[in-house]
Motif scaffolding. Structure first.
Motif: not given
Length: 226
Positions: A126-139
């Motif tokens: 909601r805050a960013t309006g962006e889709e999430p992306v996995l960075w590395g193993p857990s971020m």
């Protein structure tokens, strides 16, 4: 999804004596040092403060950290710009994954942490309006940014994000806005370090305040996610 492991010998500034000492103490790779006590590592023969500084910097870049009384690992002042450039220090292995990587990672979480992750996915989305992306193993990150530290070290990362780690939830990139001092006072139960804010569970904090912090950091631009 295969977990990424970084050979300690591949880290600039970590000499062979230190790498050998870590291995003899049972730390086969960089990620194995997550949560290791700083003072105990410093007591190992062949390990010095400079090498541990480099280890801590590499761990933080991956959303991990040594424990105990850890000094600041690196001068993190520098310039930040929106967007990835593909220019990163040779030892930085943390890269953005794809949608399948994120789904596979979420499936590995405990039922409790999975629920926490879903809550934060909603708030950050909601805050960013962006889709999430996995960075590395857990971020789990939102947006793209590039940093160049005062030391000349540079890399690509995300703008804001979180990691639903077993011990604590780590929140990234929300401390750099002009509203941090005011809003953090009413955020709820949390602790913070140079680059992260830690909470035990979403119920411990005011999620509306968290959303305001994320939105403020997003609108003011990147400045501390790596």
């Amino acid at each position: 999804m295969t977990k990424q492991h970084t050979e300690l010998s591949a880290l600039p500034g970590v000499g062979k004596p230190a790498a050998r000492a870590f291995a003899e103490a049972g730390y086969a790779h960089l990620e194995a040092l997550d949560g290791a006590d700083y003072a105990a590592l410093l007591a190992l023969h062949g390990v010095g403060k400079r090498g541990l500084e480099r280890v801590q910097a590499a761990l933080v870049e991956r959303g991990l950290s040594l424990s105990g009384d850890v000094p600041a690992s690196e001068d993190r002042s520098g310039t930040w710009t929106v967007g990835n450039t593909g220019q990163s220090a040779a030892d930085i292995k943390t890269q953005a994954g794809d949608e399948r990587d994120l789904e596979e990672y979420l499936a590995t979480l405990s039922e409790r942490r999975y629920g926490h992750a879903q809550t934060l996915l909603d708030v950050f989305g909601r805050a960013t309006g962006e889709e999430p992306v996995l960075w590395g193993p857990s971020m789990i990150g939102y947006g793209e940014a590039h940093y160049v530290y005062a030391t000349g070290r540079e890399g690509d990362t995300f703008r804001v994000g979180f990691s639903p780690r077993t011990a604590k939830l780590s929140l990234y990139g929300i401390q750099g806005s002009s509203r941090w001092d005011t809003l953090s006072a009413v955020l709820g139960k949390h602790t913070s370090s140079v680059s992260c804010v830690y909470v035990n569970k979403p119920e411990d904090i005011d999620l509306e305040v968290l959303e305001e912090l994320i939105r403020a950091a997003w609108e003011e631009g990147p400045g501390g996610c790596a």
